[in-house]
Motif scaffolding. Structure first.
Motif, PDB file in Angstrom:
ATOM      1  N   THR A  20       0.304  -1.285   0.457  1.00  0.00           N
ATOM      2  CA  THR A  20       0.244   0.507  -0.002  1.00  0.00           C
ATOM      3  C   THR A  20       1.193   1.161   0.208  1.00  0.00           C
ATOM      4  OG1 THR A  20      -0.271   0.406   2.665  1.00  0.00           O
ATOM      5  CG2 THR A  20      -1.829  -1.123   1.594  1.00  0.00           C
ATOM      6  N   ALA A  46      -2.404   5.917   8.520  1.00  0.00           N
ATOM      7  CA  ALA A  46      -3.279   5.036   7.381  1.00  0.00           C
ATOM      8  C   ALA A  46      -2.817   4.619   6.741  1.00  0.00           C
ATOM      9  CB  ALA A  46      -4.171   5.737   7.712  1.00  0.00           C
ATOM     10  N   ASN A  47      -3.109   2.845   6.403  1.00  0.00           N
ATOM     11  CA  ASN A  47      -3.023   2.657   5.393  1.00  0.00           C
ATOM     12  C   ASN A  47      -3.929   1.882   4.815  1.00  0.00           C
ATOM     13  OD1 ASN A  47      -2.371   0.169   6.829  1.00  0.00           O
ATOM     14  ND2 ASN A  47      -1.310  -0.624   5.883  1.00  0.00           N
ATOM     15  N   SER A  48      -5.311   2.217   5.428  1.00  0.00           N
ATOM     16  CA  SER A  48      -6.521   1.172   5.052  1.00  0.00           C
ATOM     17  C   SER A  48      -7.503   2.549   3.756  1.00  0.00           C
ATOM     18  CB  SER A  48      -7.032   1.555   6.279  1.00  0.00           C
ATOM     19  OG  SER A  48      -7.248   3.046   6.549  1.00  0.00           O
ATOM     20  N   THR A  50      -8.717   3.683   1.154  1.00  0.00           N
ATOM     21  CA  THR A  50      -9.535   3.498  -0.028  1.00  0.00           C
ATOM     22  C   THR A  50     -10.119   4.199  -1.085  1.00  0.00           C
ATOM     23  OG1 THR A  50      -8.927   0.930   0.849  1.00  0.00           O
ATOM     24  CG2 THR A  50     -10.278   1.267  -1.548  1.00  0.00           C
ATOM     25  N   CYS A  62     -10.003   3.381   7.489  1.00  0.00           N
ATOM     26  CA  CYS A  62     -10.387   2.219   8.541  1.00  0.00           C
ATOM     27  C   CYS A  62      -9.736   2.696  10.008  1.00  0.00           C
ATOM     28  CB  CYS A  62     -10.386   0.562   8.498  1.00  0.00           C
ATOM     29  SG  CYS A  62     -11.197   0.005   6.763  1.00  0.00           S
ATOM     30  N   HIS A 142     -12.871  -1.806  14.264  1.00  0.00           N
ATOM     31  CA  HIS A 142     -12.281  -0.542  13.543  1.00  0.00           C
ATOM     32  C   HIS A 142     -13.989   0.416  13.193  1.00  0.00           C
ATOM     33  CE1 HIS A 142      -8.302  -2.080  13.802  1.00  0.00           C
ATOM     34  NE2 HIS A 142      -8.195  -1.188  13.286  1.00  0.00           N
ATOM     35  N   ILE A 144     -15.433   2.081   9.747  1.00  0.00           N
ATOM     36  CA  ILE A 144     -15.253   2.327   8.932  1.00  0.00           C
ATOM     37  C   ILE A 144     -15.909   3.706   8.261  1.00  0.00           C
ATOM     38  CG2 ILE A 144     -15.331   2.002   6.008  1.00  0.00           C
ATOM     39  CD1 ILE A 144     -16.097  -1.606   7.641  1.00  0.00           C
TER      40      ILE A 144
END
Ligand SMILES: Cc1cc2nc3c(=O)[nH]c(=O)nc-3n(C[C@H](O)[C@H](O)[C@H](O)COP(=O)(O)O)c2cc1C
Length: 174
Positions: A20, A46-48, A50, A62, A142, A144
């Motif tokens: 990511t 954060a690498n969530s 998207t 997230c 978590h 979202i």
């Protein structure tokens, strides 16, 4: 291939195979002490992050239920996304710490710019987006946050990557 559900460690390792980019999520944090109240920024690595939809323009992040940024996101319902450059590992490490301070940010040379709607963005990153939350779903440990992108700017540069629990950078084009 085994059919049993992975252990948390196996899950983490499997997900770590998915490379990511790395972002910093930023929210206004109005300090209640002092008069007049000062607008500060709370940031979290954060690498969530998207992309979700083109029509309307939606993204998601997230956020851990334990993260200090969570109540701020729930209250303000707007946040900035700043995409880190390859040479900004120190920023990623800083915003992943639980203790943050204006002094540490000064030392690291972290500067913010504000959108008209009061969304802070990290200067010197390769892209920034101002986002308005449209939905929040608690899912496991978590939350979202789905958010509409109100504005986006690209400064350009090489991205910082995260893969197998380590920071990486793109190899030169062959
Ligand atoms: C590369 C990287 C990616 C991360 N991605 C997320 C993420 O998507 N969501 C999350 O809740 N925490 C993520 N974290 C962990 C948070 O940055 C860390 O828990 C941080 O201390 C939370 O800050 P806060 O408690 O001040 O809000 C990530 C950490 C690293 C190093």
């Amino acid at each position: 291939m085994s059919t049993h559900p992975p252990t948390p460690e196996e899950f983490r390792r499997a997900l770590g195979q998915f490379a990511t980019g790395v972002t910093v999520v930023t929210v206004e944090d109005t300090a209640s002490s002092g008069a007049p109240p000062r607008s500060q920024v709370h940031g979290m690595t954060a690498n969530s992050f998207t992309s979700v939809s083109l029509e309307p323009l939606l993204v998601l992040i997230c956020v851990d239920l334990q993260a200090k940024i969570l109540p701020l996101l729930q209250k303000k319902r707007r946040f900035g996304i700043s995409v880190l450059a390859a040479e900004q590992q120190d920023l990623s490490r800083y915003f992943a710490r639980s203790e943050k301070s204006p002094e540490a940010e000064e030392r690291l040379g972290i500067r913010y710019r504000w959108t008209e709607n009061g969304i802070p963005l990290v200067e010197g990153t390769i892209a920034q987006m101002a986002c308005q939350v449209v939905a929040a779903h608690v899912s496991g440990d978590h939350t979202i946050f789905v958010a509409e992108v109100q504005s986006a700017e690209i400064q350009g540069g090489e991205p910082l990557l995260f893969f197998r629990g380590k920071y990486r950078r793109l190899a030169p084009e062959s």
